[in-house]
Design an enzyme around this catalytic site. Structure first.
Site, short mmCIF file in Angstrom:
data_model
loop_
_atom_site.label_atom_id
_atom_site.label_comp_id
_atom_site.label_asym_id
_atom_site.label_seq_id
_atom_site.Cartn_x
_atom_site.Cartn_y
_atom_site.Cartn_z
CG ASP A 194 -0.55 -0.54 7.71
OD1 ASP A 194 -1.26 0.31 7.79
OD2 ASP A 194 0.72 -0.31 7.49
N GLY A 231 3.88 -1.80 4.21
CA GLY A 231 2.85 -2.67 4.62
C GLY A 231 3.08 -3.94 3.72
N GLY A 232 4.32 -4.45 3.60
CA GLY A 232 4.61 -5.80 3.29
C GLY A 232 4.58 -6.97 4.17
CB SER A 244 0.26 -5.23 7.01
OG SER A 244 0.97 -4.68 8.22
N PRO A 291 8.74 -4.02 -0.86
CG PRO A 291 9.78 -1.77 -1.39
CD PRO A 291 8.52 -2.69 -1.51
CB VAL A 292 12.15 -6.22 3.95
CG1 VAL A 292 12.05 -6.29 5.32
CG2 VAL A 292 11.54 -7.26 3.19
CB ALA A 293 11.92 -2.44 7.27
N GLY A 294 9.65 -1.03 4.63
CA GLY A 294 9.51 0.32 3.70
C GLY A 294 8.53 1.22 3.81
N GLY A 295 7.79 0.81 4.78
CA GLY A 295 6.54 1.80 4.81
C GLY A 295 5.38 1.51 4.08
CE LYS A 317 1.08 0.99 4.61
NZ LYS A 317 1.52 2.19 4.93
#
Length: 309
Positions: free
Chosen positions: A145, A109-110, A112, A103-107, A17
């Site tokens: 999320d 929501g992966g 989630s 992307p991991v830890a990219g804001g 998202k």
């Protein structure tokens, strides 16, 4: 609980998202903040396969860097599966195979999306037949999320972000996502925002206790107008993310100079989202940013939420 499903492997895809608008309320006594967000699900996806097992296990691969993803009970998808089993009385376990495209830890929501996909996949695999409202209630217990990753499309989130109302969005919005090799901790970004607000209290507008989404954002989404959306996009966490990672500011400026209608930090960052006028403009921007050494991805939205494939 319904009869067990006849299949021994279920594939579910769930979207990442972008927060096209994110207003953060004042710090509450419990240490949290109310927020008001306009979410859009985009075509960067997480794919999750669920297979019957006596234990709860997970494996992770993907087109993005996955070395930081936990492979134990800290993994949000595993937590989702365990929660569903406990809720429905299912006696077995599951092996989850996750293929990440967000992307991991990219804001974005992966994690989630993984959790949402795991809920849907395990519900189908186990034949537990949990009503949609109950799945959403479980999702909300896993994080703000996760319910949106179930819902998909475009929505307004209030409260802690998990009180969702679908929002109408016409047409297609094209985005270029620029990722970073090193994530930002969401709690750290919130703490930095609180420090920034305290230091600059005399110079910035008072923070609303009950934040709301700008009506202009919803009007732009309903009209399918990327130019109008670009003029109203906002993320209160952006100032904190840029203080913690100043280099992101230069990339935002570069993307806007190269034709983006607007750029924004996605969620708590460090991923950046550039809104383009159309698909052709987005592809042009992706090519330019990629040529300059950035990890750039063209995505579009809105797309559906977690679905069995």
């Amino acid at each position: 609980m319904s009869e067990a499903a006849t299949t021994d492997r279920v594939h579910v895809r769930a979207p990442g998202k972008i927060n096209v608008f994110f207003e953060v309320g004042d710090l509450e006594e419990d240490g949290y903040h109310d927020v008001a967000s306009a979410y859009q699900a985009v075509s960067a996806h997480e794919d999750v396969w669920a297979e019957a097992s006596d234990r709860f296990t997970v494996s992770v691969s993907g087109t993005v860097e996955v070395s930081g993803v936990p492979l134990d009970d800290r993994n949000l998808a595993v937590r989702a599966a365990r929660m569903l089993a406990a809720e429905t009385g299912y006696p077995g376990g599951v092996h989850l195979e996750i293929r990440k495209g967000v992307p991991v830890a990219g804001g974005m929501g992966g994690g989630s999306a993984d959790a949402a996909a795991a809920l849907v996949a395990c519900d189908a695999l186990w034949g537990t037949g949990l009503p949609s409202a109950d799945l959403h209630a479980l999702a909300a217990r896993l994080g703000a999320d996760v319910p949106f990753a179930l819902l998909g499309g475009t929505a307004v989130g209030t409260g802690r972000g998990d009180e969702l109302s679908p929002a109408l969005a016409r047409g297609r919005f094209d985005w270029v996502i620029v990722t970073s090799g090193e994530g930002l901790s969401t709690p750290d970004v919130y703490r930095e925002l609180d420090r920034h607000r305290q230091l600059h209290a005399a110079d910035i507008a008072p923070v609303r206790r009950r934040p709301t989404v700008d009506p202009g954002v919803l009007q732009a989404l309903r009209a399918g107008d990327p130019t109008a959306l670009a003029a109203t996009m906002r993320n209160d966490l952006q100032v904190a993310a840029l203080r913690m990672r100043p280099a992101l500011g230069a990339i935002l400026e570069r993307g806007e100079r190269m034709g983006a209608l607007a750029g924004i930090v996605s969620g708590s960052g460090p991923t950046l989202a550039f809104l383009a006028e159309n698909e052709e403009s987005a592809i042009d921007l992706q090519v330019v940013l990629s040529a300059e050494g950035h990890e750039a991805l063209h995505v579009h939205g809105p797309v559906p939420g977690a679905r069995v494939r």
